[in-house]
Design a protein around this motif. Sequence first.
Motif, mmCIF file in Angstrom:
data_model
loop_
_atom_site.group_PDB
_atom_site.id
_atom_site.type_symbol
_atom_site.label_atom_id
_atom_site.label_comp_id
_atom_site.label_asym_id
_atom_site.label_seq_id
_atom_site.Cartn_x
_atom_site.Cartn_y
_atom_site.Cartn_z
ATOM 1 N N ILE A 136 8.460 27.827 -55.270
ATOM 2 C CA ILE A 136 7.721 28.001 -53.926
ATOM 3 C C ILE A 136 6.430 27.204 -53.909
ATOM 4 O O ILE A 136 6.294 26.360 -52.742
ATOM 5 N N GLU A 137 5.839 27.240 -54.697
ATOM 6 C CA GLU A 137 4.474 26.378 -54.787
ATOM 7 C C GLU A 137 4.927 24.944 -54.693
ATOM 8 O O GLU A 137 4.164 24.004 -53.984
ATOM 9 N N LEU A 138 5.774 24.384 -55.239
ATOM 10 C CA LEU A 138 6.047 22.838 -55.157
ATOM 11 C C LEU A 138 6.478 22.565 -53.771
ATOM 12 O O LEU A 138 6.059 21.705 -53.132
ATOM 13 N N ILE A 139 7.212 23.521 -53.198
ATOM 14 C CA ILE A 139 7.725 23.213 -51.919
ATOM 15 C C ILE A 139 6.907 23.406 -50.725
ATOM 16 O O ILE A 139 6.844 22.986 -49.536
ATOM 17 N N GLN A 140 5.719 24.071 -51.027
ATOM 18 C CA GLN A 140 4.597 24.554 -50.098
ATOM 19 C C GLN A 140 4.017 22.979 -49.694
ATOM 20 O O GLN A 140 3.253 23.017 -48.650
ATOM 21 N N ASN A 141 4.058 22.076 -50.774
ATOM 22 C CA ASN A 141 3.444 20.987 -50.566
ATOM 23 C C ASN A 141 4.152 19.646 -50.429
ATOM 24 O O ASN A 141 5.188 19.393 -51.161
ATOM 25 N N LYS A 142 4.662 19.228 -49.197
ATOM 26 C CA LYS A 142 5.513 18.142 -48.735
ATOM 27 C C LYS A 142 5.383 16.879 -49.906
ATOM 28 O O LYS A 142 6.322 16.105 -50.028
ATOM 29 N N LEU A 143 4.103 16.616 -49.894
ATOM 30 C CA LEU A 143 3.799 15.266 -50.816
ATOM 31 C C LEU A 143 4.329 15.803 -52.405
ATOM 32 O O LEU A 143 5.161 14.730 -52.976
ATOM 33 N N HIS A 144 4.275 16.906 -52.954
ATOM 34 C CA HIS A 144 4.572 17.383 -54.294
ATOM 35 C C HIS A 144 6.305 17.169 -54.105
ATOM 36 O O HIS A 144 6.895 17.089 -55.342
ATOM 37 N N GLN A 145 6.823 17.710 -53.033
ATOM 38 C CA GLN A 145 8.055 17.513 -52.835
ATOM 39 C C GLN A 145 8.715 16.137 -52.967
ATOM 40 O O GLN A 145 9.678 15.827 -53.877
#
Length: 378
Positions: A100-109
């Motif tokens: 969830i944390e990864l996907i909360q951030n589009k750049l991290h995606q």
Amino acid sequence: MSFNPNLKIGVLGGGQLGRMMIQSAIDFNLDIHVIDPDENAPCKNIGTTFQKGSLTDYDTVYAFGKDKELITIEIENVNTKALKQLEAEGKKVYPQPAIIELIQNKLHQKEFYKANGIPTADFTVVNNREDVAKNEASLPFVNKLATGGYDGRGVQVIRKADDLSKAFDAPGFIEDLVDFDKEISVIVARNEKGDIQTFPTVEMVFHPEKNLVEYLFSPAEIDSKVEDEAQALAKDLIQKLEMVGLLAIEMFLTKEGTLLVNEIAPRTHNSGHQSIEGNVTSQFEQHLRAILNWPLGNTENVSPSAMLNVLGEDGYTGEAKYEGMDEVLATSGVHVHLYGKKLTKPFRKMGHITITDTDKERLREKVNFVKAQLKVKA
């Protein structure tokens, strides 16, 4: 996890996705408890219990999850630190808080795609509007916020130098404006055992102004090679994430026939709503099967289907009135889903309509008819 309808399940988010999940959960007599900041959220009256509370406050989320055996989400904007603590204390949290944390951030995606060989549009990191302007030579491009974007917000197309003033003055990235032939989506599920099942690919049409899905068709009109590639890409992505739950993957099909992942959502998704009537198993039931570690359901299409979002008309705010509903209800193969929202505002998602027909041309005619007839005003 063996079948246990008495398991206490907590859901963060009480919107329409949660509402449709609970409607599916009722079939299995599951014990669903919901928290949402809106006291009139769509889930208010249909879960076992409903609690008004913040989804982003650590103490609120932790206290809500403390007496639940399984916790899931219907929106990504939640406090993942609290979920990680609950997970550390032995609670089942699916999808996993780190995902969830990864996907909360589009750049991290985007960085995850790049690191894991997932095809996506080329991108450049920016910290502010000034950084965006430095890339004028690369126009046209899309400017996306790293965090805070949802349902079309946080995305800005910059086509020419005069548009640079519209760029976000916050951290994010710019990416190539893809010259695509179609926008498609695959929904994929994975349970704790590692079983994976995909839904047939759907074809989406976005609203020209609001960047949200206006309607879609299932199955997508693509050749079998592209279908196989889209299905394989979805399976690869959920495996690399090692995610348990349901993942929606939006992709571009370029005019050269290449697939590029645009964005992902770790939950039930607008691009799967037609599955309630259009597929053997709906995305909402599949989500429950995945997080409960049950056998995953058959995802075959029962019939060609379409989904049309019921959006509030531009220029109207107030108590919703539905014009043209009698004509829509009199149309064969039409199924209306309203989300329990009393107040409408421009482009607010008030519901959706699934249309099924064995003849694809008739299906398109019905979509156009419903789209022209049904208006949500105040």
